[in-house]
Design an enzyme around this catalytic site. Structure first.
Site, PDB file in Angstrom:
ATOM      1  N   GLN A  30       0.196 -47.166  23.994  1.00 37.07           N
ATOM      2  CA  GLN A  30       1.270 -46.901  23.039  1.00 37.07           C
ATOM      3  C   GLN A  30       2.644 -46.959  23.712  1.00 37.07           C
ATOM      4  O   GLN A  30       3.661 -46.949  23.036  1.00 37.07           O
ATOM      5  CB  GLN A  30       1.077 -45.528  22.376  1.00 37.07           C
ATOM      6  CG  GLN A  30      -0.089 -45.508  21.389  1.00 37.07           C
ATOM      7  CD  GLN A  30      -0.260 -44.181  20.660  1.00 37.07           C
ATOM      8  OE1 GLN A  30      -1.310 -43.577  20.740  1.00 37.07           O
ATOM      9  NE2 GLN A  30       0.750 -43.721  19.946  1.00 37.07           N
ATOM     10  N   CYS A  45       1.867 -36.952  14.591  1.00 35.52           N
ATOM     11  CA  CYS A  45       2.991 -36.059  14.342  1.00 35.52           C
ATOM     12  C   CYS A  45       3.880 -36.149  15.554  1.00 35.52           C
ATOM     13  O   CYS A  45       3.485 -36.646  16.587  1.00 35.52           O
ATOM     14  CB  CYS A  45       2.532 -34.621  14.150  1.00 35.52           C
ATOM     15  SG  CYS A  45       1.839 -33.890  15.630  1.00 35.52           S
TER      16      CYS A  45
END
Lengths: 806, 277
Positions: free
Chosen positions: A237, A385
């Site tokens: 990521q 989140c």
């Protein structure tokens, strides 16, 4: 139709810019099975790695015998910590300032921990060889409870840092203690609590779960011994950060490392960290001179790569008897597992947990967090989140409900009384944040009206009467949530990971024929960056989104950035895209003016062209300007049309939303039926409504999973009880309710296009909303707090303990 | 999740398959839909050296329905059971139960024979077959025999099937006219085994109950059937409750399952009674 004949609106529509429900360009390949994921990568002579893993949660490793495994035909090597130690790679630094064993160094600390790495010519042979590695263990006492970990006589888990009383985040008060993090004013908060009309107190547990992306983690490491370059393909990521970390810990010069994140099948925070599989694959490739692939299976993903949550949040909330909140106190015991491998900005060891005052104007607050080691897998990542924001939102939204019960007040009204008012923005919170913008009351009233809140409460009252009269065995619950996210990490002045500032970047090149390529420091894992970033740019530079290629994930070509997680791509890289676009536009203006033979200030941008002010028939389109930039250089100005922007955001963005959930609860079976879910999201400027809706649906479904069944459960000796998708709840379309989405738009005042980010809001707001609905169903019978997940037996047990089974 | 080494066989007749089983004995397993066996092999819990895939054995396919009996080939998939209108008309509870097994993708491949023969207490069909008082035809090198479903299950994954036998067909007597039926199943999610499930057939003078995943074998009691046939619902439920012994697992503690079993069974009986005439 010629360009000249198009109206202004038609020209704007043709760009497919901001606000357009443009179809996702990525889906052309994904829906045809033409994506290119890590496990699709096949290189000549590629070898395969597989791990020997610990069956025990805590044990000494007395010996490892690799003879039989090494003797198996097709096995190239078996690595143990002893092999990595001379390279200094048997341990690796974590993103949280701790260190983690790459391969078991004398002991194992969680079930599934990596003990040895087998490298073989064939994936099947590697798996066969894993079975042949003989490891002798001596079991040690296991701690799976963070409170027990802090008891004075608890066994020491981390022998490597025994008696080291200074950790990465300050003093440690116990051998199993990692850090204490404090925010706010302790004395003032305690004074408010002591003098308050009403104080509601509760322990709110947000259980351990796992991001569990569809594609598990993996990599292919390829060391080219001829040119000395290492290429590392992986499910990363944050590819640039991986390159820097790889360089720092391997000693390979950073320019000789190329990290490529190909298509990624979902990340949700699971793919931010660095895992032993990556290190072992790189070492194996360096040693063998051949590419080495390692891809974990589902059990390995669930048991060894980064988990999420596991926060025990003790709360006290003070209010006047009329319901005005005067203070909030929170102490969190955070179970970080065996190594502190949380992926948080360095200065925030508990992430942004200090957003736990939520959407409310709470004048005084105090938060402390104790990080604790246990015999569980490391991690603690932000699962859909921003860093620990879902924990914070769950905490405050539960505390509001608990306070409403204590006050005997309607929970919607209690929220209304305490919302930060629109005229208070920018709002300085008691725990240190500056909320950029919001209009909570407007969103709330829109939501209440949309669901006919009064009508729902009347229906609920009728249902309760019927229940008490024995006419039904189902209770109705109404879940409410107003959440405030904090995303877009972040300003370099307080946000970095291992010293890397959390800016992000975009580089744009306009081609002669008027199309473009934009490269970013982020990496899509399903968010649709190739679609939405092209739309931002289309509106900024007047080139159709369809003519713009967006490329990410190759560190040799993309500008440096910190990657995609924490809903940071739109707030940070999206801003960089707009800013780079504005540089392009500024140069285009000079070129247009030159071509039109007027002063720079006499032309103005108009959708897809520059026009002479007051003479719109005189114009140069961006397409014409692009070509001109390659052949009609303005004297003294460089040819070409390119720009790069490294964007350091001045502040976080604060998306918010108002959610309502209606659930029917069968008290005899514990079965819950979500019959309505309304989600209003305010993510500032809306780039692509269709993608927003898809993000909201996805985030809500992951919230449903977490609230209603998904957990990483351990038994008392540290065995993982939920290691496969049979027991780890992944909702299918059958379990997924219908969602009703809505929005308000409150742009961010500091973001170039006013956008705030949305991918994670629905998870942050969804979890408390589902949970509050279940709680609300039992409120008339005296329930104040019960732990998630609200699966059948736990819901049944609530009913049972409340005496509802007669 | 990588299986060990095995030899793959693909016979085309029952005789050929039985011959392979006799030849390899304990080292061989027959493969039907594979939904239980293949994951076990990937986990290396099952390590057969020889895998005998039955998918080409035509004799194991097809459903035949006569005036009083239904015969279902072991390799008939759950999907085919659901799609067969004549079967649904003759024994509608089979469709109702099959629709509650896993998801469509699993049902395209999963077979009734594999479901009943594996002896997995989580599978739905064994209990249903006990409720229907079905028999299983099994074939081996020594010939064929029939085993009543109610006598087939000995323990979790232990059945009356010998190592060298293949379950070939399921034979069911048509339920009496006028009887009502219901298959009631509670599960955590699509694809899960039952937390508790009940198969019920009820009608004038008729009562049959079996429950699933509440013990090592399907739960069936003659006493419960007698009580239900007499219309004594409480007696039937009490008899079944006395026979269950659920284990605590991730679906919940035994205490919950015991309570749930009663709720599910009463709901199934009520629904079945509503369908009887």
């Amino acid at each position: 139709m010629t360009e000249a004949a198009q109206t202004r609106e038609e020209r704007a529509t043709a760009l497919k810019g901001l606000g357009t429900a443009r179809k996702r360009v990525e889906d052309v390949r994904f829906t045809q099975g033409k994506g290119n994921y890590v496990d699709d990568i096949k290189l000549d002579g590629m070898l395969f790695g597989d791990f020997v893993r610990s069956p025990y949660a805590h044990a000494k490793v007395l010996s490892i015998n690799t003879e039989a495994a090494t003797a198996l035909p097709g096995v190239v090597a078996v690595l143990t910590a002893a092999d990595l130690e001379p390279l200094g790679l048997h341990w690796m630094p974590t993103l949280a300032g701790d260190k983690q064993m790459v391969l078991a160094d004398g002991k194992v600390l969680f079930q599934g921990q990596e003990v040895a790495f087998v490298i073989a010519e064939d994936r099947y042979i590697a798996a066969d060889a894993v079975e042949l590695v003989e490891v002798e263990y001596e079991e040690q006492p296991v701690i799976v409870d963070p409170f027990k970990a802090l008891e004075p006589d608890a066994p020491v888990l981390r022998e490597d840092i025994r008696d080291q009383l200074e950790g990465a985040h300050g003093p440690r008060k116990h051998n199993n203690h990692i850090f204490t993090w404090e925010q706010g004013d302790k004395a003032a908060t305690e004074a408010v609590l002591a003098g308050a009309d009403v104080v509601a107190e509760e322990m709110v547990y947000y259980h351990r779960t796992h991001p569990c992306p569809l594609e598990t983690c993996g990599c292919v490491a390829s060391m080219d011994k001829v040119n000395g370059k290492l290429t590392l393909y992986g499910t990363f990521q944050a590819p640039h950060a991986v390159r820097t970390v790889a360089s720092l810990i391997s000693g390979i010069a950073e320019h000789n490392i190329r990290v490529i994140s190909p298509d990624i099948g979902g990340g949700f925070g699971n793919k931010v960290g660095v895992y032993p599989g990556y290190i072992c694959s790189v070492v194996a490739s360096i040693v063998t001179g051949k590419p080495v692939k390692w891809v974990e299976d589902r059990i390995e993903n669930l048991t060894s790569t980064a988990f999420a949550r596991d926060y025990w949040m003790k709360g006290k909330i003070a209010a006047t008897k009329d319901g005005k909140i005067t203070g909030l106190w929170c102490h969190t015991t955070a179970d970080h597992g065996a190594f502190d491998a949380c992926a948080d900005p360095t200065k925030f060891p508990a992430g942004f947990m200090n957003i736990c005052t939520g959407s409310y104007d709470i004048p005084t607050a105090y938060l402390s967090v104790d990080g604790v080691y246990t015999n569980k897998a490391p991690g603690g990542v932000a699962y859909r989140c921003s860093f620990r924001v879902t924990e914070a939102a769950y905490f405050i939204e539960r505390m509001i409900e608990v306070l409403a019960i204590k006050l005997g007040m309607d929970a919607a009204e209690l929220r209304r009384i305490n919302f930060i008012r629109a005229d208070q923005f920018p709002y300085q919170s008691a725990l240190g944040w500056e909320y950029d913008s919001g209009n909570y009351h407007a969103a709330w009233e829109k939501a209440m009206k949309a669901v006919d809140y009064e009508g729902l409460r009347a229906e609920q009252a009728k249902r309760l009467e019927d229940f008490k009269a024995g006419k039904t065995r189902k209770l109705m619950g109404i879940g409410l949530t107003h959440f405030t996210e904090i995303v877009g990490a972040g300003p370099v002045k307080n946000c970095d990971i291992l010293g890397l500032g959390m800016f992000d970047s975009c580089e744009i090149r306009i081609h002669p024929t008027g199309s473009a390529i934009a490269r970013l420091g982020t990496i899509s894992q399903g968010q649709g960056h190739a679609t939405t970033f092209a739309q931002i740019l289309a509106s900024e530079i007047g080139i159709p989104a369809d003519d713009i290629t967006v490329e990410e994930g190759d560190t040799d070509t993309a500008p440096y950035g910190l990657g995609t997680y924490g809903s940071r791509s739109t707030p940070v890289a999206g801003a960089a895209t707009a800013m780079a676009g504005r540089k392009i536009r500024a140069k285009a203006q000079m070129i247009a003016a030159y071509l039109l033979e007027v002063h720079d200030d006499d032309v103005e941008f108009d959708v897809d062209r520059f026009v002479v002010k007051g003479a719109p028939e005189r114009f140069k389109t961006m397409k014409e300007i692009a070509f001109a930039s390659y052949n009609q250089a303005i004297p003294g100005v460089e040819p070409g049309l390119e720009a790069v922007s490294y964007y350091d955001p001045p502040n976080m963005t604060y998306p918010f939303g108002a959610y309502v959930c209606v659930v029917d609860v069968d008290v005899d079976t514990g079965v819950t039926d979500i019959r309505q879910f309304y989600a209003l999201d305010d993510c500032g400027t809306r780039i692509n409504p269709m993608i927003i809706e898809g993000q909201v649906h996805g985030g809500l479904t992951e919230a449903l999973a977490i609230a209603m069944g998904q957990e990483m459960a351990y038994d008392e000796i540290g065995n993982v009880k939920t290691a496969t998708l049979m027991d780890f709840f992944w909702p299918s379309p059958f379990e997924t309710p219908n969602y009703q989405t809505d929005w308000t738009t409150t742009p961010s005042p500091h973001h170039p296009i006013g956008a705030k980010g949305v991918g994670e809001s629905p998870n942050v707001g969804g979890v408390p909303c589902f949970s509050n609905a279940v709680h609300d169903a039992f409120r008339p019978f005296g329930l104040t707090q019960t732990n998630m997940p609200h699966d059948h037996w736990r819901v049944w047990k609530v009913a049972h303990d409340l005496g509802l089974h007669g | 999740m990588i299986p060990g080494v095995f030899e793959y066989h693909r016979p085309s007749t029952i005789t050929e398959a039985a011959g392979l089983l006799t030849r390899f004995g304990d080292d061989a397993r027959v493969l039907a839909g594979g939904h239980s066996l293949i994951p076990m092999m990937k986990l290396r819990v099952a390590n057969p050296e020889h895998l005998i895939d039955l998918q080409d054995v035509g004799e194991l396919k097809g459903v035949s329905i006569t005036s009083d009996e239904i015969s279902i080939g072991a390799m008939v998939t759950q999907h085919e059971l659901i799609q067969n209108d004549a079967l649904a008309s003759a024994v509608p509870i089979i469709r109702e139960a099959a629709l509650q097994i896993a998801d469509p993708q699993v049902r395209y491949v999963g077979t009734i024979g594999g479901n009943v023969a594996n002896g997995d207490p989580g599978n739905d069909m064994p209990g249903l077959m006990q409720c229907l008082d079905a028999s299983y035809e099994v074939a081996g090198d020594k010939g064929t025999r029939r085993i009543a479903a109610r006598e087939f299950y000995e323990g979790a994954f232990f059945t009356a099937l010998a190592d060298d036998e293949i379950l070939t067909r399921i034979v069911i007597a048509k339920p009496q006219a006028g009887s009502g039926y219901a298959y009631e199943k509670q599960k955590r999610k699509i694809g899960d085994y039952a937390t508790a499930a009940a198969a019920v057939i009820v009608g004038p003078g008729i009562g049959s109950i079996a429950m699933t995943n509440l013990g090592d074998t399907p739960i069936w009691s003659a006493g419960a059937n007698d009580a239900l046939a007499k219309g004594d619902v409480d007696g039937a439920v009490n008899a079944v409750m006395a026979a269950i012994s659920p284990a605590s697992d991730n679906r919940g503690p035994a205490e919950f399952k015991k309570h749930l079993a009663g709720v599910i069974l009463r709901r199934a009986i009520e629904r079945a009674q509503g369908r009887a005439n």
